[in-house]
Design a protein around this motif. Structure first.
Motif, PDB file in Angstrom:
ATOM      1  N   VAL A  23       0.832  -1.205   0.000  1.00  0.00           N
ATOM      2  CA  VAL A  23       0.000   0.000   0.000  1.00  0.00           C
ATOM      3  C   VAL A  23       0.866   1.255   0.000  1.00  0.00           C
ATOM      4  CG1 VAL A  23      -1.885  -1.131   1.231  1.00  0.00           C
ATOM      5  CG2 VAL A  23      -0.131   0.094   2.514  1.00  0.00           C
ATOM      6  N   CYS A  24       0.213   2.376  -0.255  1.00  0.00           N
ATOM      7  CA  CYS A  24       0.842   3.682  -0.063  1.00  0.00           C
ATOM      8  C   CYS A  24      -0.185   4.609   0.573  1.00  0.00           C
ATOM      9  CB  CYS A  24       1.391   4.260  -1.363  1.00  0.00           C
ATOM     10  SG  CYS A  24       0.157   4.722  -2.572  1.00  0.00           S
ATOM     11  N   LEU A  25       0.304   5.605   1.258  1.00  0.00           N
ATOM     12  CA  LEU A  25      -0.537   6.597   1.902  1.00  0.00           C
ATOM     13  C   LEU A  25      -0.076   7.970   1.439  1.00  0.00           C
ATOM     14  CD1 LEU A  25      -2.711   7.319   4.060  1.00  0.00           C
ATOM     15  CD2 LEU A  25      -0.837   7.444   5.703  1.00  0.00           C
ATOM     16  N   LEU A  26      -1.008   8.762   0.930  1.00  0.00           N
ATOM     17  CA  LEU A  26      -0.719  10.129   0.519  1.00  0.00           C
ATOM     18  C   LEU A  26      -1.457  11.065   1.472  1.00  0.00           C
ATOM     19  CD1 LEU A  26      -1.062   8.329  -2.292  1.00  0.00           C
ATOM     20  CD2 LEU A  26      -0.518  10.513  -3.285  1.00  0.00           C
ATOM     21  N   ALA A  27      -0.734  11.988   2.067  1.00  0.00           N
ATOM     22  CA  ALA A  27      -1.347  12.945   2.990  1.00  0.00           C
ATOM     23  C   ALA A  27      -0.975  14.352   2.548  1.00  0.00           C
ATOM     24  CB  ALA A  27      -0.873  12.700   4.416  1.00  0.00           C
ATOM     25  N   THR A  28      -1.977  15.197   2.435  1.00  0.00           N
ATOM     26  CA  THR A  28      -1.738  16.605   2.144  1.00  0.00           C
ATOM     27  C   THR A  28      -1.810  17.361   3.460  1.00  0.00           C
ATOM     28  OG1 THR A  28      -2.768  16.378  -0.026  1.00  0.00           O
ATOM     29  CG2 THR A  28      -2.524  18.616   0.832  1.00  0.00           C
ATOM     30  N   LEU A  29      -0.727  18.068   3.776  1.00  0.00           N
ATOM     31  CA  LEU A  29      -0.647  18.854   5.002  1.00  0.00           C
ATOM     32  C   LEU A  29      -0.518  20.325   4.641  1.00  0.00           C
ATOM     33  CD1 LEU A  29       1.943  16.688   6.999  1.00  0.00           C
ATOM     34  CD2 LEU A  29      -0.552  16.621   7.169  1.00  0.00           C
ATOM     35  N   ARG A  30      -1.131  21.182   5.438  1.00  0.00           N
ATOM     36  CA  ARG A  30      -1.024  22.630   5.229  1.00  0.00           C
ATOM     37  C   ARG A  30      -0.303  23.237   6.426  1.00  0.00           C
ATOM     38  NH1 ARG A  30      -6.120  24.132   4.397  1.00  0.00           N
ATOM     39  NH2 ARG A  30      -5.889  24.095   2.160  1.00  0.00           N
ATOM     40  N   HIS A  31       0.749  24.004   6.126  1.00  0.00           N
ATOM     41  CA  HIS A  31       1.479  24.700   7.180  1.00  0.00           C
ATOM     42  C   HIS A  31       0.565  25.785   7.744  1.00  0.00           C
ATOM     43  CE1 HIS A  31       4.601  27.342   8.947  1.00  0.00           C
ATOM     44  NE2 HIS A  31       5.124  26.167   9.266  1.00  0.00           N
ATOM     45  N   LEU A  32       0.428  25.829   9.055  1.00  0.00           N
ATOM     46  CA  LEU A  32      -0.544  26.723   9.678  1.00  0.00           C
ATOM     47  C   LEU A  32      -0.196  28.204   9.526  1.00  0.00           C
ATOM     48  CD1 LEU A  32      -1.298  24.710  12.934  1.00  0.00           C
ATOM     49  CD2 LEU A  32      -2.724  24.914  10.885  1.00  0.00           C
ATOM     50  N   VAL A  33       1.091  28.526   9.447  1.00  0.00           N
ATOM     51  CA  VAL A  33       1.491  29.931   9.345  1.00  0.00           C
ATOM     52  C   VAL A  33       1.495  30.400   7.889  1.00  0.00           C
ATOM     53  CG1 VAL A  33       3.350  31.579   9.766  1.00  0.00           C
ATOM     54  CG2 VAL A  33       2.823  29.845  11.481  1.00  0.00           C
ATOM     55  N   THR A  34       2.171  29.649   7.018  1.00  0.00           N
ATOM     56  CA  THR A  34       2.322  30.092   5.619  1.00  0.00           C
ATOM     57  C   THR A  34       1.154  29.663   4.729  1.00  0.00           C
ATOM     58  OG1 THR A  34       3.502  28.093   4.914  1.00  0.00           O
ATOM     59  CG2 THR A  34       4.837  29.926   5.830  1.00  0.00           C
ATOM     60  N   ARG A  35       0.360  28.690   5.194  1.00  0.00           N
ATOM     61  CA  ARG A  35      -0.757  28.118   4.428  1.00  0.00           C
ATOM     62  C   ARG A  35      -0.280  27.286   3.234  1.00  0.00           C
ATOM     63  NH1 ARG A  35      -4.732  27.686   7.345  1.00  0.00           N
ATOM     64  NH2 ARG A  35      -6.248  27.805   5.693  1.00  0.00           N
ATOM     65  N   GLN A  36       1.027  27.073   3.116  1.00  0.00           N
ATOM     66  CA  GLN A  36       1.614  26.265   2.041  1.00  0.00           C
ATOM     67  C   GLN A  36       1.273  24.792   2.261  1.00  0.00           C
ATOM     68  OE1 GLN A  36       4.048  27.149  -0.524  1.00  0.00           O
ATOM     69  NE2 GLN A  36       4.113  25.041  -1.216  1.00  0.00           N
ATOM     70  N   PHE A  73      -1.809  17.820  -9.059  1.00  0.00           N
ATOM     71  CA  PHE A  73      -2.683  18.612  -9.920  1.00  0.00           C
ATOM     72  C   PHE A  73      -3.929  19.066  -9.160  1.00  0.00           C
ATOM     73  CE2 PHE A  73      -0.441  16.714 -13.660  1.00  0.00           C
ATOM     74  CZ  PHE A  73      -0.077  17.902 -14.243  1.00  0.00           C
ATOM     75  N   ALA A  74      -4.486  18.196  -8.327  1.00  0.00           N
ATOM     76  CA  ALA A  74      -5.668  18.569  -7.548  1.00  0.00           C
ATOM     77  C   ALA A  74      -5.333  19.699  -6.572  1.00  0.00           C
ATOM     78  CB  ALA A  74      -6.207  17.357  -6.792  1.00  0.00           C
ATOM     79  N   ILE A  75      -4.191  19.600  -5.913  1.00  0.00           N
ATOM     80  CA  ILE A  75      -3.769  20.649  -4.977  1.00  0.00           C
ATOM     81  C   ILE A  75      -3.500  21.947  -5.725  1.00  0.00           C
ATOM     82  CG2 ILE A  75      -1.944  21.368  -3.372  1.00  0.00           C
ATOM     83  CD1 ILE A  75      -1.663  18.333  -2.679  1.00  0.00           C
ATOM     84  N   ALA A  76      -2.823  21.856  -6.867  1.00  0.00           N
ATOM     85  CA  ALA A  76      -2.516  23.050  -7.662  1.00  0.00           C
ATOM     86  C   ALA A  76      -3.798  23.735  -8.117  1.00  0.00           C
ATOM     87  CB  ALA A  76      -1.653  22.673  -8.865  1.00  0.00           C
ATOM     88  N   LYS A  77      -4.776  22.955  -8.539  1.00  0.00           N
ATOM     89  CA  LYS A  77      -6.047  23.527  -8.987  1.00  0.00           C
ATOM     90  C   LYS A  77      -6.727  24.283  -7.842  1.00  0.00           C
ATOM     91  CE  LYS A  77     -10.419  22.245 -11.147  1.00  0.00           C
ATOM     92  NZ  LYS A  77     -11.249  21.146 -11.658  1.00  0.00           N
ATOM     93  N   ARG A  78      -6.776  23.674  -6.655  1.00  0.00           N
ATOM     94  CA  ARG A  78      -7.374  24.346  -5.493  1.00  0.00           C
ATOM     95  C   ARG A  78      -6.600  25.611  -5.128  1.00  0.00           C
ATOM     96  NH1 ARG A  78      -7.703  19.111  -3.178  1.00  0.00           N
ATOM     97  NH2 ARG A  78      -5.971  19.622  -1.808  1.00  0.00           N
ATOM     98  N   THR A  79      -5.280  25.532  -5.182  1.00  0.00           N
ATOM     99  CA  THR A  79      -4.441  26.685  -4.827  1.00  0.00           C
ATOM    100  C   THR A  79      -4.690  27.842  -5.774  1.00  0.00           C
ATOM    101  OG1 THR A  79      -2.733  25.244  -3.899  1.00  0.00           O
ATOM    102  CG2 THR A  79      -2.062  27.474  -4.509  1.00  0.00           C
ATOM    103  N   ILE A  80      -4.731  27.566  -7.060  1.00  0.00           N
ATOM    104  CA  ILE A  80      -4.960  28.615  -8.059  1.00  0.00           C
ATOM    105  C   ILE A  80      -6.349  29.235  -7.873  1.00  0.00           C
ATOM    106  CG2 ILE A  80      -5.294  29.027 -10.529  1.00  0.00           C
ATOM    107  CD1 ILE A  80      -2.997  26.931 -10.953  1.00  0.00           C
ATOM    108  N   GLN A  81      -7.361  28.412  -7.616  1.00  0.00           N
ATOM    109  CA  GLN A  81      -8.713  28.929  -7.396  1.00  0.00           C
ATOM    110  C   GLN A  81      -8.757  29.823  -6.154  1.00  0.00           C
ATOM    111  OE1 GLN A  81     -10.904  25.255  -7.242  1.00  0.00           O
ATOM    112  NE2 GLN A  81     -11.305  25.245  -9.442  1.00  0.00           N
ATOM    113  N   GLN A  82      -8.081  29.410  -5.083  1.00  0.00           N
ATOM    114  CA  GLN A  82      -8.051  30.217  -3.859  1.00  0.00           C
ATOM    115  C   GLN A  82      -7.326  31.535  -4.102  1.00  0.00           C
ATOM    116  OE1 GLN A  82      -6.208  27.466  -1.161  1.00  0.00           O
ATOM    117  NE2 GLN A  82      -8.130  26.442  -0.654  1.00  0.00           N
ATOM    118  N   GLN A  83      -6.237  31.498  -4.858  1.00  0.00           N
ATOM    119  CA  GLN A  83      -5.486  32.719  -5.158  1.00  0.00           C
ATOM    120  C   GLN A  83      -6.326  33.679  -5.990  1.00  0.00           C
ATOM    121  OE1 GLN A  83      -1.909  31.112  -6.926  1.00  0.00           O
ATOM    122  NE2 GLN A  83      -0.911  30.831  -4.952  1.00  0.00           N
TER     123      GLN A  83
END
Length: 111
Positions: A23-36, A73-83
């Motif tokens: 198996v593999c596990l993919l986790a997306t984490l957001r830095h609380l200060v920079t939001r990166q 790509f999913a993260i990039a799409k969300r990031t661009i929409q938020q920006q």
């Protein structure tokens, strides 16, 4: 595990490889200060050194890279929409994050 005072879990995805029982596990984490966002990937590839298992590991790595790319790509799409929303509201920043997140890959690669 992650430092919850530094990062927030945005999403997680557990994937069973199509070949083998690993198996593999993919986790997306957001830095609380920079939001990166960052993408953290952990996997365990097929063990034992022989020709059949080497082919299985190659297939697993190809599948892993495919899932990483999809998630990026999913993260990039969300990031661009938020920006875009932030800029439309006059809240844009000169230090906007890059749309594609950095990736950390860890695990037992049995190489």
């Amino acid at each position: 595990f992650w430092k919850k005072d530094k990062f927030q879990l945005v999403s997680e995805q557990r994937i069973e490889y199509k070949v083998g029982n690993q198996v593999c596990l993919l986790a997306t984490l957001r830095h609380l200060v920079t939001r990166q966002c960052i993408l953290v990937v952990v996997t365990h590839l097929k063990a034992q050194q022989n020709e059949v298992n080497e082919k299985i590991r190659i297939a697993q790595v190809q599948e892993l890279l495919h899932h990483i790319q999809q998630q990026q790509f999913a993260i990039a799409k969300r990031t661009i929409q938020q920006q875009k929303r932030s800029r439309a509201l006059g809240e844009g920043s000169e230090n906007e994050e890059a749309p594609f997140p950095p990736v950390i890959i860890a695990g037992d690669f049995n190489a």
